[in-house]
Design an enzyme around this catalytic site. Structure first.
Site, PDB file in Angstrom:
ATOM      1  N   LYS A 157       0.913  -1.030   0.090  1.00  0.00           N
ATOM      2  CA  LYS A 157      -0.279   0.034  -0.075  1.00  0.00           C
ATOM      3  C   LYS A 157       0.763   1.094   0.165  1.00  0.00           C
ATOM      4  CE  LYS A 157      -1.713   2.985   2.155  1.00  0.00           C
ATOM      5  NZ  LYS A 157      -1.361   4.344   1.707  1.00  0.00           N
ATOM      6  N   GLU A 230       9.840   1.319  10.426  1.00  0.00           N
ATOM      7  CA  GLU A 230      10.861   2.511  10.187  1.00  0.00           C
ATOM      8  C   GLU A 230      10.112   3.725  10.233  1.00  0.00           C
ATOM      9  OE1 GLU A 230      13.872   1.606   9.622  1.00  0.00           O
ATOM     10  OE2 GLU A 230      14.004  -0.454   8.666  1.00  0.00           O
ATOM     11  N   CYS A 264      14.253  10.423   5.797  1.00  0.00           N
ATOM     12  CA  CYS A 264      14.295  10.079   7.541  1.00  0.00           C
ATOM     13  C   CYS A 264      15.490  10.384   7.711  1.00  0.00           C
ATOM     14  CB  CYS A 264      13.610   8.565   7.401  1.00  0.00           C
ATOM     15  SG  CYS A 264      14.641   7.388   6.590  1.00  0.00           S
ATOM     16  N   GLU A 362      10.499  16.446  14.152  1.00  0.00           N
ATOM     17  CA  GLU A 362      11.024  16.308  12.795  1.00  0.00           C
ATOM     18  C   GLU A 362      10.252  17.287  11.823  1.00  0.00           C
ATOM     19  OE1 GLU A 362       9.225  12.737  10.620  1.00  0.00           O
ATOM     20  OE2 GLU A 362      11.373  12.257   9.915  1.00  0.00           O
TER      21      GLU A 362
HETATM   22  P1  NAD Z   1       2.663   8.758   7.037  1.00  0.00           P
HETATM   23  O1  NAD Z   1       2.870   8.522   8.367  1.00  0.00           O
HETATM   24  O2  NAD Z   1       1.918   9.874   6.761  1.00  0.00           O
HETATM   25  O3  NAD Z   1       2.306   7.759   5.927  1.00  0.00           O
HETATM   26  C1  NAD Z   1       2.898   6.635   5.864  1.00  0.00           C
HETATM   27  C2  NAD Z   1       2.165   5.614   5.138  1.00  0.00           C
HETATM   28  O4  NAD Z   1       0.881   5.235   6.011  1.00  0.00           O
HETATM   29  C3  NAD Z   1       1.361   6.196   3.785  1.00  0.00           C
HETATM   30  O5  NAD Z   1       1.228   5.104   2.992  1.00  0.00           O
HETATM   31  C4  NAD Z   1      -0.308   6.334   4.552  1.00  0.00           C
HETATM   32  O6  NAD Z   1      -1.065   6.219   3.559  1.00  0.00           O
HETATM   33  C5  NAD Z   1      -0.203   5.216   5.471  1.00  0.00           C
HETATM   34  N1  NAD Z   1      -1.027   5.434   6.612  1.00  0.00           N
HETATM   35  C6  NAD Z   1      -1.462   6.543   7.200  1.00  0.00           C
HETATM   36  N2  NAD Z   1      -2.480   6.658   8.296  1.00  0.00           N
HETATM   37  C7  NAD Z   1      -2.680   4.963   8.169  1.00  0.00           C
HETATM   38  C8  NAD Z   1      -3.388   4.210   9.082  1.00  0.00           C
HETATM   39  N3  NAD Z   1      -4.090   4.608  10.059  1.00  0.00           N
HETATM   40  N4  NAD Z   1      -3.000   3.078   9.139  1.00  0.00           N
HETATM   41  C9  NAD Z   1      -2.388   2.372   8.076  1.00  0.00           C
HETATM   42  N5  NAD Z   1      -1.731   3.123   7.095  1.00  0.00           N
HETATM   43  C10 NAD Z   1      -1.735   4.482   7.275  1.00  0.00           C
HETATM   44  O7  NAD Z   1       4.332   9.257   6.728  1.00  0.00           O
HETATM   45  P2  NAD Z   1       4.640  10.119   5.240  1.00  0.00           P
HETATM   46  O8  NAD Z   1       4.296  11.296   5.078  1.00  0.00           O
HETATM   47  O9  NAD Z   1       3.989   9.316   4.060  1.00  0.00           O
HETATM   48  O10 NAD Z   1       6.279   9.845   5.287  1.00  0.00           O
HETATM   49  C11 NAD Z   1       7.229  10.582   6.046  1.00  0.00           C
HETATM   50  C12 NAD Z   1       7.563   9.970   7.289  1.00  0.00           C
HETATM   51  O11 NAD Z   1       8.061   8.635   7.108  1.00  0.00           O
HETATM   52  C13 NAD Z   1       8.395  10.909   7.850  1.00  0.00           C
HETATM   53  O12 NAD Z   1       8.360  10.716   9.195  1.00  0.00           O
HETATM   54  C14 NAD Z   1       9.788  10.070   7.747  1.00  0.00           C
HETATM   55  O13 NAD Z   1      10.961  10.173   8.653  1.00  0.00           O
HETATM   56  C15 NAD Z   1       9.341   8.711   7.757  1.00  0.00           C
HETATM   57  N6  NAD Z   1      10.252   7.899   7.200  1.00  0.00           N
HETATM   58  C16 NAD Z   1      11.103   6.553   7.504  1.00  0.00           C
HETATM   59  C17 NAD Z   1      11.921   5.904   6.936  1.00  0.00           C
HETATM   60  C18 NAD Z   1      12.677   4.955   7.638  1.00  0.00           C
HETATM   61  O14 NAD Z   1      13.171   4.251   7.292  1.00  0.00           O
HETATM   62  N7  NAD Z   1      12.903   4.880   9.015  1.00  0.00           N
HETATM   63  C19 NAD Z   1      11.995   6.028   5.567  1.00  0.00           C
HETATM   64  C20 NAD Z   1      11.231   7.104   5.206  1.00  0.00           C
HETATM   65  C21 NAD Z   1      10.282   7.962   5.633  1.00  0.00           C
END
Ligand code: NAD
Length: 512
Positions: A157, A230, A264, A362
């Protein structure tokens, strides 16, 4: 909806997958997984090789899709997404067979010497992957390749902002020979993500923000679904007094502004020894002013747009909060509306403190906040004064000093004299401590997350009753005391005495 963040152009509209559609996709994946697993690792490695060949051939096409949908400069799409995936495939092609094969477990305990054991690594079944928009190709790809080679089916997803990148991955995998039901993409927002967690998947690999990660972990806990998380980072960069300032300032600028700071592993906090602080801030500001901001498809562009205006507002609010609490804007600190609604000037802030949001939350945008420190201990304390613990970097010309500091920093990764590139080292595990997550992706540990370890044990003397079986008695208790001494008493004499006392247990009366 898929939108180009540089231009606002709609690239494609999608319907979100409903709960029923997600469940159906997972059911198809489950049905297809048995045959996929039965093919064996070597057959799957061959398909990975084909995928790698196709991706290499079509690197321009895939990188363009990434730039159009996520905004990052084309060269970053190539180097931080396509190359990462090609190399991850290289790692799995070269190592998956060795890492997944059956492994003998020699027994050290005297009483267990008559058995031989082995570890068998079995796929979970269906791995659900929920991924973010910032590395929309490399994150789901590296996770999916590891899951697939281990014999799992995968349902991804992707972020609702970068569905096209996930579809590009699906196209390449299917053309390489992965059956369409073994790798599927379900498009949608958080609701489709929640539906995936509640579906019949056997494990979830989630990459995203801390708040969403906490919700995901709660939902998963209710059904004891294993998860890898992650999550976000607030990575510190420590610049010691003996660092090469010319190289280090370039590293800081790239580390803070690559992908417009939406990594990230971005440098989100920079701590510099007071003796070189002013010189360092000026060097960073000078280099930052030279960066060209614009559409990532322009070859000269260094920094692209933010993903959407909401993200820009978070960045703006962190900078405003810092300014209100006394931070100095050395360069940047403003929107660039002449370029479009999602552009923010690469910004260097000085005189920041840990009372400011910019040093605690962040930011995920093109801001480099710099703070002075007085000693190595001070720098370590500041680096660890955070809820996050994804990665960190230490910059010094003294490798031993860098290593000593690395050991004291609470983070999943510490780089000495570099930033971010650990994500491109396919052998290196990626993941965090504290709020930055649980579990690992990439490398050997990432592959281990995709398998259940089963221990299989076989008795070498099946015709002999085990000594500890029924027929307990006073005499047997004494014999077993001797047996314990034979194994664990200090000194050879005591052990031999114990062994002699236990000897009768094998031929004792009343044994069942
Ligand atoms: P987000 O948490 O808003 O969304 C991530 C994913 O989760 C999306 O696909 C979203 O549709 C889905 N999602 C949202 N609500 C959900 C729910 N209730 N249940 C299941 N899925 C749900 O994050 P983002 O804005 O897409 O990405 C940025 C964040 O990701 C930053 O905090 C960044 O640091 C982190 N990130 C971490 C890593 C790592 O490897 N640690 C890598 C890349 C990004």
């Amino acid at each position: 909806m898929s939108v180009n963040p540089a231009t606002g152009e709609t690239l494609r509209s999608f319907e979100c997958a409903t709960e029923v559609e997600v469940q159906a996709a997972v059911a198809r994946a489950k049905a297809a997984q048995t045959e996929w697993n039965a093919r064996g690792v070597e057959a799957r490695i061959r398909i990975l090789g084909e995928f790698q060949r196709k991706l290499h051939e079509r690197k321009w096409e895939a990188a363009r899709v990434i730039t159009q949908e996520a905004g990052k400069p084309y060269v970053e799409a190539l180097l931080t997404e396509i190359v990462v995936v090609l190399d991850s495939a290289r790692f799995l092609i070269g190592n998956a067979y060795r890492l997944l094969r059956q492994e003998d477990v020699p027994h050290g305990g005297l009483a267990m010497k008559t058995k031989s054991g082995c570890l068998v690594r079995e796929p979970y079944g269906v791995i659900g992957i929920i991924s973010p928009w910032n590395y929309p190709f490399s994150i789901p790809s590296t996770e999916a390749l590891a899951a697939l080679v281990a014999g799992n089916a995968v349902v991804v997803k992707p972020s609702e902002f970068t569905s096209l990148c996930a579809l590009e991955l699906a196209k390449l995998l299917h053309e390489a020979g992965v059956p369409t039901d073994v790798f599927q993409v379900v498009i949608g927002d958080g609701r489709s993500g929640a539906a995936l967690i509640n579906s019949a998947i056997d494990k979830l690999v989630f990459t995203g923000s801390v708040p969403t990660g906490k919700r995901v972990a709660q939902t998963a806990a209710a059904r004891l679904l294993p998860v890898v998380l992650e999550l976000g980072g607030k990575d510190p960069m420590l610049v010691l007094d003996d660092a090469d300032l010319e190289v280090t300032s370039s590293g800081a600028v790239w580390g803070a502004f690559v992908n417009a700071g939406q990594a990230c592993l971005s440098v989100e906090r920079c701590y510099v020894h007071r003796s070189v602080h002013e010189k360092f801030v000026e060097a960073c500001a000078e280099k930052t002013r030279k960066l060209r901001v614009g559409n990532g498809l322009e070859p000269e562009t260094d920094v692209g747009p933010l993903i959407h205006e909401r993200q820009l507002r978070i960045v703006e609010s962190h900078v405003d909060d810092a300014k209100a609490k006394g931070a100095r804007v050395v360069t940047g600190g403003k929107r660039l509306p002449e370029l479009g609604s999602n552009f923010y000037a690469p910004t260097v802030l000085a005189d920041v403190t840990h009372e400011m949001r910019i040093m605690r939350e962040e930011t995920f945008g093109p801001v480099l906040p710099v703070m002075a420190f007085d000693s190595d201990e001070d720098a370590i304390r500041l680096a660890n004064d955070s809820d996050y613990g994804l990665a960190a970097s230490v910059w010094t010309s003294d490798r031993a000093r860098g290593n000593a500091i690395a050991k004291k920093i609470a983070a999943g990764t510490v780089m000495i004299n570099d930033v971010i590139t650990c994500f491109g080292i396919s052998e290196a595990p990626h993941g965090g401590v504290k709020a930055s997550g649980r579990g690992r992706t990439h490398g050997k540990f990432g592959l281990e997350e995709m398998v259940c370890v089963k221990y299989v044990d076989a008795e070498r003397l099946p015709g002999v009753k085990r000594v500890w079986w029924y027929g307990y008695s006073e005499a047997f208790a004494r014999q077993m005391e001797g047996f314990v001494d034979a194994m664990f008493a200090r000194g050879v004499v005591a052990r031999v005495r114990g062994a002699l006392r236990s000897a009768g247990s094998y031929v004792r009366k009343g044994r069942v």
